[in-house]
Design a protein around this motif. Structure first.
Motif, PDB file in Angstrom:
ATOM      1  N   PHE A 163       9.717  67.801  40.940  1.00 25.05           N
ATOM      2  CA  PHE A 163      10.421  67.467  41.964  1.00 25.05           C
ATOM      3  C   PHE A 163      11.187  66.174  41.994  1.00 25.05           C
ATOM      4  CE2 PHE A 163       7.225  70.176  43.957  1.00 25.05           C
ATOM      5  CZ  PHE A 163       7.883  71.243  44.168  1.00 25.05           C
ATOM      6  N   GLY A 164      11.230  65.619  40.701  1.00 21.36           N
ATOM      7  CA  GLY A 164      12.109  64.533  40.594  1.00 21.36           C
ATOM      8  C   GLY A 164      11.265  63.063  40.466  1.00 21.36           C
ATOM      9  N   THR A 165      11.925  62.147  40.469  1.00 15.74           N
ATOM     10  CA  THR A 165      11.290  60.800  40.266  1.00 15.74           C
ATOM     11  C   THR A 165      11.313  60.250  41.560  1.00 15.74           C
ATOM     12  OG1 THR A 165      13.349  59.699  39.607  1.00 15.74           O
ATOM     13  CG2 THR A 165      11.988  60.448  37.956  1.00 15.74           C
ATOM     14  N   TYR A 166      10.332  59.388  41.963  1.00 16.33           N
ATOM     15  CA  TYR A 166      10.026  58.522  43.115  1.00 16.33           C
ATOM     16  C   TYR A 166       9.093  57.248  42.402  1.00 16.33           C
ATOM     17  CZ  TYR A 166       5.384  60.559  42.907  1.00 16.33           C
ATOM     18  OH  TYR A 166       4.158  61.118  42.415  1.00 16.33           O
ATOM     19  N   GLY A 167       9.369  56.409  43.496  1.00 23.68           N
ATOM     20  CA  GLY A 167       8.260  55.277  42.809  1.00 23.68           C
ATOM     21  C   GLY A 167       8.795  53.768  43.777  1.00 23.68           C
ATOM     22  N   GLU A 176      13.619  61.431  46.220  1.00 26.51           N
ATOM     23  CA  GLU A 176      14.565  62.321  46.515  1.00 26.51           C
ATOM     24  C   GLU A 176      14.175  63.379  47.691  1.00 26.51           C
ATOM     25  OE1 GLU A 176      15.789  64.501  43.029  1.00 26.51           O
ATOM     26  OE2 GLU A 176      15.201  62.896  41.955  1.00 26.51           O
ATOM     27  N   VAL A 177      15.101  63.891  48.069  1.00 25.75           N
ATOM     28  CA  VAL A 177      14.961  65.244  49.056  1.00 25.75           C
ATOM     29  C   VAL A 177      14.433  66.185  48.351  1.00 25.75           C
ATOM     30  CG1 VAL A 177      15.833  66.463  50.825  1.00 25.75           C
ATOM     31  CG2 VAL A 177      16.583  64.287  50.619  1.00 25.75           C
ATOM     32  N   VAL A 178      13.664  67.069  48.755  1.00 24.20           N
ATOM     33  CA  VAL A 178      13.568  68.344  47.977  1.00 24.20           C
ATOM     34  C   VAL A 178      13.537  69.306  49.025  1.00 24.20           C
ATOM     35  CG1 VAL A 178      11.705  67.402  46.270  1.00 24.20           C
ATOM     36  CG2 VAL A 178      10.759  67.997  48.532  1.00 24.20           C
ATOM     37  N   VAL A 186      13.882  66.264  56.871  1.00 22.52           N
ATOM     38  CA  VAL A 186      14.210  66.050  55.507  1.00 22.52           C
ATOM     39  C   VAL A 186      12.743  65.968  54.709  1.00 22.52           C
ATOM     40  CG1 VAL A 186      15.123  64.432  53.759  1.00 22.52           C
ATOM     41  CG2 VAL A 186      16.389  65.314  55.770  1.00 22.52           C
ATOM     42  N   ILE A 187      12.339  66.623  53.784  1.00 24.56           N
ATOM     43  CA  ILE A 187      11.028  66.403  53.328  1.00 24.56           C
ATOM     44  C   ILE A 187      11.215  65.808  51.747  1.00 24.56           C
ATOM     45  CG2 ILE A 187       9.144  67.452  52.242  1.00 24.56           C
ATOM     46  CD1 ILE A 187       9.815  69.362  54.600  1.00 24.56           C
ATOM     47  N   THR A 188      10.808  64.617  51.479  1.00 19.47           N
ATOM     48  CA  THR A 188      10.995  63.698  50.238  1.00 19.47           C
ATOM     49  C   THR A 188       9.931  64.270  49.209  1.00 19.47           C
ATOM     50  OG1 THR A 188       9.824  61.849  50.639  1.00 19.47           O
ATOM     51  CG2 THR A 188      11.749  61.915  51.597  1.00 19.47           C
ATOM     52  N   VAL A 257      16.854  58.764  48.662  1.00 19.00           N
ATOM     53  CA  VAL A 257      16.223  58.240  49.658  1.00 19.00           C
ATOM     54  C   VAL A 257      15.687  56.748  49.088  1.00 19.00           C
ATOM     55  CG1 VAL A 257      14.395  58.120  51.243  1.00 19.00           C
ATOM     56  CG2 VAL A 257      15.938  60.283  50.792  1.00 19.00           C
ATOM     57  N   VAL A 258      16.160  55.712  49.809  1.00 21.56           N
ATOM     58  CA  VAL A 258      15.618  54.267  49.459  1.00 21.56           C
ATOM     59  C   VAL A 258      15.120  53.659  50.777  1.00 21.56           C
ATOM     60  CG1 VAL A 258      16.320  52.075  48.473  1.00 21.56           C
ATOM     61  CG2 VAL A 258      17.359  54.043  47.670  1.00 21.56           C
ATOM     62  N   ILE A 259      13.862  53.227  50.803  1.00 21.85           N
ATOM     63  CA  ILE A 259      13.062  52.709  51.711  1.00 21.85           C
ATOM     64  C   ILE A 259      12.793  51.261  51.645  1.00 21.85           C
ATOM     65  CG2 ILE A 259      11.149  53.055  53.334  1.00 21.85           C
ATOM     66  CD1 ILE A 259      11.276  55.783  52.668  1.00 21.85           C
ATOM     67  N   LYS A 260      13.000  50.376  52.719  1.00 23.71           N
ATOM     68  CA  LYS A 260      12.874  49.099  52.186  1.00 23.71           C
ATOM     69  C   LYS A 260      12.189  48.476  53.726  1.00 23.71           C
ATOM     70  CE  LYS A 260      15.362  44.692  52.236  1.00 23.71           C
ATOM     71  NZ  LYS A 260      16.657  44.029  52.429  1.00 23.71           N
TER      72      LYS A 260
END
Lengths: 262, 262, 262
Positions: A163-167, A176-178, A186-188, A257-260
């Protein structure tokens, strides 16, 4: 009662042909539609739907999944057994990664190429509808206890998919959105445990540059307000209370998706 | 497990009333939705859906089909038995042609008018919903082995229906659209054997004035490109790989299709 | 075969999780989807769908209904038994009024708060999806004969709900919209017996200022023409023959309807 699930991008009408074939072979099968609304050729999206539901199905369930842009080409047909001994589930579908995340989630994955013609539709194999002609009948035979080892040779070079990279990257949590569900939630691909390492319920965060609260359930944001939460799938989800987050955030499958934390 | 299929233009909610009535009469019935998305009053479209799926259902299946613009008027209600001896299927629905192509495909068609009130809903017959009040309960009784001869008198003057004319006219192959599926794939009334007399896989043809390749499966055209193929129903089909041919070709049910080999 | 119905605003995908949980607990359950298309948070609309269908279901049916904007907050979870002795049906869902009109229609309503954790999903209760984690498993246990008295304490202070006021005011018959179906037919809360006191089939009436005939079935109005009739639910319904009355009359759930005989 043997249980068979269906996950496809077939929309209307075509799933009924699969069900007719299944019930002709195993009249006692219970059939559950997971979804027939996967985007055309949305392999990763279909893989996520199956992955997210598989823990809720009982042992021996046979999952027939067909999101199959390569139908009629040389892509292989697969049957998979997965899960702890005595608690296995089965998967049938094309060799394009669709089955892999769900099967891997159960563990002990054994993958077989379907080559046994006796298991396929007697009246012939079309070039365009292997859901009806191959996957449905093979699934029906498995649901009657046909041994998965006898569908064809075991293979190890199946097409993989994740389902792609995250971290976490400094002050940012990214992924990423899956999947976008039918409400535009929107489910990441960012799992609960990673999110909870990064911030806590009640945190104010910025999601793709927009201020959003992190809450426990939809009703805790105002009507029409955006929110993020741990969805029922166990992943970070972006939603609008009573609205469509996919549209408002301009996010679709594969979107970043980028979260701060603020 | 007795099998009952449903084909209607009822959309959401109303099919559940039919299922409740069926399962009240025959709790062991398995119900398969063929489609509830037929266009309102789209009798020919509904007839095609049923026709295209009927070969895949097992013997003894009872097909309840309700596309019924004449509900509440004097149109008759029918029950039909069709198929080779020992391999029959049953059909229940209005006398407007809806059941005829599917039943005729199986052969040995016997048509009965439903007049036996004992088979209808006990709590009364509405003027607007014979799917629930007549067709569902009659189908449920047939699925329990009630003899079709006892629903009412045999009739021979039922309303007939076909899928329109097609054929070869000099350098042209022509036919009509009978169905657009939920992806906008346009299914014509031109059968495989007629197509294959006229041209071969790999041929370049003109469809309604537009250049289109004739291929074996969707993936053999470029993304967004039009194609024609023999669909899984066994008829010539116009498609766009990943797009909506009904929209792009401006074709709907009944629309004319003219093909010229280049 | 125990029968379970589902009524939700979950759209696609999520209902399958409920079905997986149900069939894991009771593999013999027959599941009927009433609808998963209720508007988000449309409690009254969902209540009407369930109310309108409940008379057609057999005794012992378990109705699981989840339109639940308060999920994850302190709203209670309920299980209800209703109906004449020996002819009961069961209802499971949130304490927001959703279950009440259907249960009251059957009579002899007994309402219990679900507090028994043994009946809930073993793997944990999410904050956002009690349909899967509480209501589906409780419904499955009830369908196996688990006594409703043992889900938790009986309560009498449940949230009530009705379909709004209607009546006759001088020359006017008035009421409210409770449901728009998937064709845009507008169903009001005015019951058949009240309508028939006020005017007769063939009457010309004004509906929200627009001339409309009162007829017995859809086909008795011209194509594209408006009509009112007693719908299959037993309530006054506004329709367009072949069109969308909700759009043309600008009416949605809760909208006022005023009728005057001409």
């Amino acid at each position: 009662m043997p249980l068979i699930s269906l996950t496809t991008d077939f929309g209307d009408l075509y799933p009924a042909a699969m069900k007719a074939v299944i019930l002709g072979i195993n009249p006692r099968a219970q059939i559950v539609d997971i979804t027939h609304g996967i985007s055309q050729a949305g392999i990763r999206e279909g893989a996520f739907a199956l992955y997210s539901l598989v823990p809720y199905f009982p042992e021996k369930t046979v999952h027939v999944a067909v999101v199959d842009p390569g139908v009629g080409t040389s892509r292989r047909a697969l049957a998979v057994k997965a899960g702890a001994a005595g608690n296995e589930q089965f998967f049938v579908g094309p060799d394009n990664g669709l089955l892999v995340p769900a099967a891997r989630r159960l563990g002990n994955m054994e993958v077989y190429e379907i080559t046994n013609r006796d298991l396929m539709l007697k009246s012939g194999i079309s070039a365009t509808f292997h859901g009806r002609d191959i996957f449905a009948p093979v699934g029906a035979h498995l649901s009657k206890g046909f041994p998965v080892e006898d569908v064809g040779p075991e293979v190890s070079d199946f097409v993989d998919l994740d389902f792609g990279t995250y971290g976490i990257d400094g002050p940012f949590l990214f992924g990423e959105v899956v999947f976008s569900d039918s409400f535009g939630n929107v489910i990441t691909n960012i799992p609960e445990e990673v999110v909870l390492k990064f911030f806590n319920f009640g945190s104010k965060v910025e999601v793709n540059g927009r201020n959003v609260p992190f809450v426990q359930t939809y009703g805790l944001a105002g009507k029409g307000e955006p929110l993020i939460l741990i969805g029922s799938h166990g992943f970070l989800e972006i939603a609008i209370n009573g609205g469509n987050a996919a549209l408002q955030f301009g996010l679709e499958s594969g979107g970043q998706v980028v979260i701060k934390v603020l």
